[in-house]
Design a protein around this motif. Sequence first.
Motif, PDB file in Angstrom:
ATOM      1  N   LEU A  28       9.308 -12.323   2.607  1.00  0.00           N
ATOM      2  CA  LEU A  28       8.471 -13.106   1.701  1.00  0.00           C
ATOM      3  C   LEU A  28       8.631 -14.591   1.973  1.00  0.00           C
ATOM      4  N   VAL A 197       4.485  -8.418  -7.505  1.00  0.00           N
ATOM      5  CA  VAL A 197       4.080  -8.053  -6.148  1.00  0.00           C
ATOM      6  C   VAL A 197       4.366  -6.568  -5.952  1.00  0.00           C
ATOM      7  N   HIS A 199       3.693  -3.021  -3.506  1.00  0.00           N
ATOM      8  CA  HIS A 199       3.242  -2.451  -2.235  1.00  0.00           C
ATOM      9  C   HIS A 199       3.021  -0.959  -2.395  1.00  0.00           C
ATOM     10  N   LEU A 221      -0.243  -9.452  -7.049  1.00  0.00           N
ATOM     11  CA  LEU A 221      -0.428  -9.322  -5.605  1.00  0.00           C
ATOM     12  C   LEU A 221      -0.221  -7.864  -5.221  1.00  0.00           C
ATOM     13  N   LEU A 223      -0.491  -4.936  -2.189  1.00  0.00           N
ATOM     14  CA  LEU A 223      -0.417  -4.857  -0.729  1.00  0.00           C
ATOM     15  C   LEU A 223      -0.549  -3.402  -0.285  1.00  0.00           C
ATOM     16  N   TYR A 296       3.360  -6.860   5.517  1.00  0.00           N
ATOM     17  CA  TYR A 296       2.449  -7.534   4.578  1.00  0.00           C
ATOM     18  C   TYR A 296       3.071  -8.821   4.040  1.00  0.00           C
ATOM     19  N   LEU A 297       4.368  -8.781   3.741  1.00  0.00           N
ATOM     20  CA  LEU A 297       5.026  -9.939   3.129  1.00  0.00           C
ATOM     21  C   LEU A 297       5.057 -11.144   4.059  1.00  0.00           C
ATOM     22  N   THR A 302      -0.221 -13.801   2.084  1.00  0.00           N
ATOM     23  CA  THR A 302       0.794 -13.522   1.075  1.00  0.00           C
ATOM     24  C   THR A 302       1.501 -14.811   0.677  1.00  0.00           C
TER      25      THR A 302
END
Length: 313
Positions: A28, A197, A199, A221, A223, A296-297, A302
């Motif tokens: 991140l 966040v 995922h 967020l 993902l 993704y992070l 992001t």
Amino acid sequence: MAEIVLIHGMAQEQKSADSLEGEWLPDLAGGVRTAGDRDLADALWRNFRPGHHEARMAFYGDLFLKPGRMGAEERVAELSEVQQDLAEALAEEWLRAARDRAPDPGDRRAARRVLHDIDTGRTGEPPGRQGGRRLARPAVKGLARLSWFGRAGMAAAERLVNRSLVQVTRYMTEPGIYAEVQRRVAELVGPETKAIVGHSLGSVVAYEAALRLERELPLLLTLGSPLGLRTIVHDRLAGDHRAPDTVRSWVNLVDRDDLVAAEPDLAKCFADPRGILVSDWTLDNGVENPHSGRAYLTKRQTGLAVAEALAAD
């Protein structure tokens, strides 16, 4: 309580909140750095240590461990008949995504054949077998044969497919698991929380947690999200399929090759009268694992979303 609440996805039961924080936070921070905010990146993670921005992982993987199983994962065949039907329907949706979007042409052809056999009844089942009495579960078996799931070999693919289908199905259908997962998220969310966040399956958890908030949240967020899966996820969500009222910005990020996100554009699935949802499916997480949460992070998109949320008043 945390400024950033992180929620992991499927098949993480052998890890812990601490180990996942150790994996996610450097990535991140890397995404924030790539987005151009070096000071904030250092404040999130520097010199192998977390910074002064509190980020915590809402861990629920242990809920899918069963004592006495000697390490064996739960399989779709062990679910109730109703749950097995839902898992098969979910597998069919992922097969349709593979038919239309899989990066490997062989996977697209294989998914097309399995779906054709299902549609025409050529699945090896005796005539008249339906619902929970079906034996073959052709979609589940077909999914495990795709190279997208099977990069580590057929046996590993079968385990991954079963774990994924079981965990999504159980979260969506078992009130006890659902309530405990939501409780663990809620105990980390407070007045100082700027971002949630999530995922994969964690994005479903994050969305439903955001629906319950009584104060404004700068950022939701999501993902690699399966929130657009009609059968078992979207149609069973809490609320009325709207962007959460308390969320200021909802950013949904998807790699085009991520088949778990069977519908990459969530704008097609959720009412958004305030225009807060941005759904971007242009990310490239690489060919090895397009669904990787850590990949993704690290992305600029992001980092931009998180930096803007942490700067919010």
